[in-house]
Scaffold this motif. Structure first.
Motif, PDB file in Angstrom:
ATOM      1  N   ALA A  72       4.888 -11.042  -4.908  1.00  0.00           N
ATOM      2  CA  ALA A  72       6.008 -11.399  -3.686  1.00  0.00           C
ATOM      3  C   ALA A  72       6.837 -10.272  -3.511  1.00  0.00           C
ATOM      4  CB  ALA A  72       6.314 -12.261  -4.821  1.00  0.00           C
ATOM      5  N   LYS A  73       7.623 -10.729  -2.397  1.00  0.00           N
ATOM      6  CA  LYS A  73       8.190  -9.776  -1.751  1.00  0.00           C
ATOM      7  C   LYS A  73       9.157  -8.983  -3.269  1.00  0.00           C
ATOM      8  CE  LYS A  73       8.594 -10.134   3.041  1.00  0.00           C
ATOM      9  NZ  LYS A  73       9.656 -10.947   4.411  1.00  0.00           N
ATOM     10  N   THR A  74       9.393 -10.020  -4.292  1.00  0.00           N
ATOM     11  CA  THR A  74      10.663  -9.358  -5.118  1.00  0.00           C
ATOM     12  C   THR A  74       9.766  -9.237  -5.981  1.00  0.00           C
ATOM     13  OG1 THR A  74      11.351 -11.818  -4.871  1.00  0.00           O
ATOM     14  CG2 THR A  74      12.610 -10.586  -7.024  1.00  0.00           C
ATOM     15  N   SER A  75       9.023  -8.983  -6.257  1.00  0.00           N
ATOM     16  CA  SER A  75       8.008  -8.355  -7.498  1.00  0.00           C
ATOM     17  C   SER A  75       8.011  -6.682  -7.397  1.00  0.00           C
ATOM     18  CB  SER A  75       6.416  -8.645  -7.271  1.00  0.00           C
ATOM     19  OG  SER A  75       6.429  -9.847  -7.803  1.00  0.00           O
ATOM     20  N   LEU A  76       7.814  -6.509  -5.986  1.00  0.00           N
ATOM     21  CA  LEU A  76       7.928  -4.728  -5.218  1.00  0.00           C
ATOM     22  C   LEU A  76       9.310  -4.745  -5.508  1.00  0.00           C
ATOM     23  CD1 LEU A  76       6.024  -4.843  -2.527  1.00  0.00           C
ATOM     24  CD2 LEU A  76       5.685  -3.773  -4.367  1.00  0.00           C
ATOM     25  N   PRO A 125       6.045  -6.249 -13.967  1.00  0.00           N
ATOM     26  CA  PRO A 125       5.644  -7.186 -11.983  1.00  0.00           C
ATOM     27  C   PRO A 125       3.947  -6.596 -11.495  1.00  0.00           C
ATOM     28  CG  PRO A 125       7.847  -5.018 -12.181  1.00  0.00           C
ATOM     29  CD  PRO A 125       6.781  -5.076 -13.704  1.00  0.00           C
ATOM     30  N   PHE A 126       3.407  -8.226 -10.735  1.00  0.00           N
ATOM     31  CA  PHE A 126       2.561  -7.675 -10.211  1.00  0.00           C
ATOM     32  C   PHE A 126       2.088  -7.275  -8.530  1.00  0.00           C
ATOM     33  CE2 PHE A 126      -1.209 -11.214  -8.364  1.00  0.00           C
ATOM     34  CZ  PHE A 126      -1.506  -9.820  -8.883  1.00  0.00           C
ATOM     35  N   LEU A 127       2.108  -6.072  -8.395  1.00  0.00           N
ATOM     36  CA  LEU A 127       2.893  -5.577  -7.014  1.00  0.00           C
ATOM     37  C   LEU A 127       2.257  -6.795  -5.604  1.00  0.00           C
ATOM     38  CD1 LEU A 127       2.363  -2.098  -7.555  1.00  0.00           C
ATOM     39  CD2 LEU A 127       4.398  -3.297  -8.261  1.00  0.00           C
ATOM     40  N   HIS A 138       0.875  -1.284   0.294  1.00  0.00           N
ATOM     41  CA  HIS A 138       0.193  -0.089   0.287  1.00  0.00           C
ATOM     42  C   HIS A 138       0.482   1.114  -0.273  1.00  0.00           C
ATOM     43  CE1 HIS A 138      -3.064   2.894   1.788  1.00  0.00           C
ATOM     44  NE2 HIS A 138      -3.971   2.110   0.490  1.00  0.00           N
ATOM     45  N   SER A 139       2.284   1.386   0.649  1.00  0.00           N
ATOM     46  CA  SER A 139       3.137   2.101   0.577  1.00  0.00           C
ATOM     47  C   SER A 139       4.033   2.190  -0.479  1.00  0.00           C
ATOM     48  CB  SER A 139       4.040   2.300   1.995  1.00  0.00           C
ATOM     49  OG  SER A 139       4.719   1.346   2.102  1.00  0.00           O
ATOM     50  N   PHE A 140       3.872   1.261  -1.803  1.00  0.00           N
ATOM     51  CA  PHE A 140       4.365   1.310  -3.068  1.00  0.00           C
ATOM     52  C   PHE A 140       4.501   3.191  -3.785  1.00  0.00           C
ATOM     53  CE2 PHE A 140       5.128   0.714  -7.189  1.00  0.00           C
ATOM     54  CZ  PHE A 140       5.609   0.309  -7.658  1.00  0.00           C
ATOM     55  N   GLN A 141       5.408   3.189  -3.785  1.00  0.00           N
ATOM     56  CA  GLN A 141       6.179   4.663  -4.564  1.00  0.00           C
ATOM     57  C   GLN A 141       5.458   4.760  -6.279  1.00  0.00           C
ATOM     58  OE1 GLN A 141       5.595   8.016  -2.766  1.00  0.00           O
ATOM     59  NE2 GLN A 141       4.925   6.129  -1.452  1.00  0.00           N
ATOM     60  N   ALA A 142       4.575   5.862  -5.954  1.00  0.00           N
ATOM     61  CA  ALA A 142       4.890   5.570  -8.154  1.00  0.00           C
ATOM     62  C   ALA A 142       5.529   6.571  -8.406  1.00  0.00           C
ATOM     63  CB  ALA A 142       2.778   5.883  -8.132  1.00  0.00           C
ATOM     64  N   ARG A 143       6.003   6.449  -9.815  1.00  0.00           N
ATOM     65  CA  ARG A 143       6.598   7.618 -10.310  1.00  0.00           C
ATOM     66  C   ARG A 143       5.826   8.492 -11.621  1.00  0.00           C
ATOM     67  NH1 ARG A 143      11.220   3.431 -12.121  1.00  0.00           N
ATOM     68  NH2 ARG A 143      11.699   2.533  -9.439  1.00  0.00           N
ATOM     69  N   THR A 158      13.326  -1.085  -8.774  1.00  0.00           N
ATOM     70  CA  THR A 158      14.876  -0.978  -9.340  1.00  0.00           C
ATOM     71  C   THR A 158      14.459  -0.337 -10.610  1.00  0.00           C
ATOM     72  OG1 THR A 158      15.182  -2.896  -9.604  1.00  0.00           O
ATOM     73  CG2 THR A 158      15.840  -2.451  -7.465  1.00  0.00           C
ATOM     74  N   MET A 159      13.357  -0.349 -11.301  1.00  0.00           N
ATOM     75  CA  MET A 159      13.321  -0.724 -13.022  1.00  0.00           C
ATOM     76  C   MET A 159      13.434   0.556 -13.216  1.00  0.00           C
ATOM     77  SD  MET A 159       9.740  -3.017 -13.401  1.00  0.00           S
ATOM     78  CE  MET A 159       9.457  -2.705 -15.769  1.00  0.00           C
TER      79      MET A 159
END
Length: 370
Positions: A93-97, A88-90, A40-45, A102-103
């Motif tokens: 999994a942790k690795t997807s995030l 990436p499917f948010l 939920h705290s994922f940061q969009a760009r 890093t993309m």
């Protein structure tokens, strides 16, 4: 393509359990709940593009179309990695995030979240989102088979039971009805392109053009034809970067049901025919949608159920106009043992007319028609 990243995601997914939790009342895999604060705290760009949908609504198809458009039809680039790596499917999994973080920009991301659970940064950055909606009957059947093969999801059990489970929204990512309605209501407040799966089947070229315009990509006719060719069902089903064949059976067992079963609409009929056969043995009233015309078009559910009875709205591909909604309402009244006066019947006819429900929909008080 980094094999280590694929292996890391596979290991995480293989460790998933089918246990369920919930987020703000929405059923969700417990593994997603455990990582919810990070998701939920994922940061969009700036420049991010997102494909969103309820599960089994044509998400993989649309993400391939969008990736091809963003890569301007470059086939080699489209094959750079499996679809769950390059997009990436948010929630996966942790690795997807970590991969998404890093993309390089611009990023193409995927979510199945209902609109009210979308990370707030998407709205703050005015992210462009393509939402794909599919009719609930085909969606339910597809989700059922996916749950049978996806080892990270709960076993769906027999289809007769799954029917109730799906209608009640007791599946991961919650109610189909709430999902498609929530995104529909949000589409005029944000940069959301709302696409219907059935329209993609009817005229994929037309729908790809819509997405190109939305993403502000003016591509040549040759590139458009290349995108059409490489995102066809036949092409994607053979493409190991799309068909999930790189995942082991411990994650998705495609010997049970292939990930890419079919790109079609109407496959739900094979399951619905069972209800027809059962109608004389149980309290089932079978209603044909084209006989109602005016009644059912305002709301998308197509199915109404209670513990006592079942009314099944059956919508074939050809609709014959000029039928008799009053007659069909009288059938339902009789079935429900309701002896209502004619003035009440006329009131029901009036207030369930397409025009009336469409006006209610505009005011936000009825579900959008799908």
């Amino acid at each position: 393509m980094d094999p280590e990243i694929i292996e890391k995601i596979v290991q995480e997914m293989a460790a998933f359990t089918p246990d369920m939790g919930n987020i703000e009342g929405v059923p969700m895999l417990q593994n997603i709940c455990n990582e919810w604060d990070t998701i939920h705290s994922f940061q969009a760009r700036d420049g991010d593009v997102v494909v969103a949908s309820y599960p089994k609504s044509g998400t993989t198809w649309m993400q391939e179309i969008m990736d091809f458009i963003l890569q301007e039809g470059d086939v080699e680039k489209s094959l750079r990695a499996p679809c769950f790596i390059k997009v990436p499917f948010l929630e996966m999994a942790k690795t997807s995030l970590e991969l998404a973080n890093t993309m390089p920009s611009p990023r193409l991301l995927k979510i199945h979240l209902p609109v009210h659970l979308v990370p707030p940064s998407f709205w703050e950055k005015n992210t462009k989102i393509v939402y794909v909606a599919r009719n609930p009957k085909d969606c339910m059947v597809s989700y059922y088979y996916f749950q049978k093969s996806d080892q990270t999801l709960p076993d769906p059990g027999p289809f007769e039971n799954y029917f109730n489970v799906f209608l009640s929204g007791n599946v991961s990512w919650g109610s189909w009805f709430d999902h498609v309605i929530g995104w529909w209501k949000a589409k005029d407040r944000h940069q959301i392109l709302y696409i219907f799966y059935e329209d993609m089947i009817e005229d994929p070229q037309r729908e790809i053009r819509k997405v190109m315009t939305f993403l502000e990509k003016d591509l040549s006719e040759d590139v458009l034809q290349k995108i059409l060719q490489h995102t066809s069902f036949e092409s994607m089903k053979k493409n190991p970067m799309v068909n999930f064949s790189v995942l082991p059976n411990s994650v998705i067992d495609q010997s049970i049901s292939p990930f890419m079963r079919k790109v079609s609409w109407g496959s739900w009929f094979d399951h619905v025919i069972g209800w027809w056969k059962a109608k004389d043995r149980h309290q089932i009233l079978y209603i044909f949608d084209e006989d109602m015309i005016e009644v059912s078009y305002g709301c998308p559910n197509g199915v109404f159920m209670s513990s006592v009875f079942l009314i099944f709205f059956f919508k074939p591909s050809i609709v014959h106009f000029g039928q008799d909604p009053q007659r069909e309402i009288q059938k339902v009244m009789t079935f429900l043992e309701k002896d209502l006066p004619d003035e009440v019947l006329q009131k029901i006819v009036q207030h369930t007319s397409f025009k009336m429900i469409k006006n209610m929909q505009t005011k936000g008080s009825c579900r959008v028609s799908l």
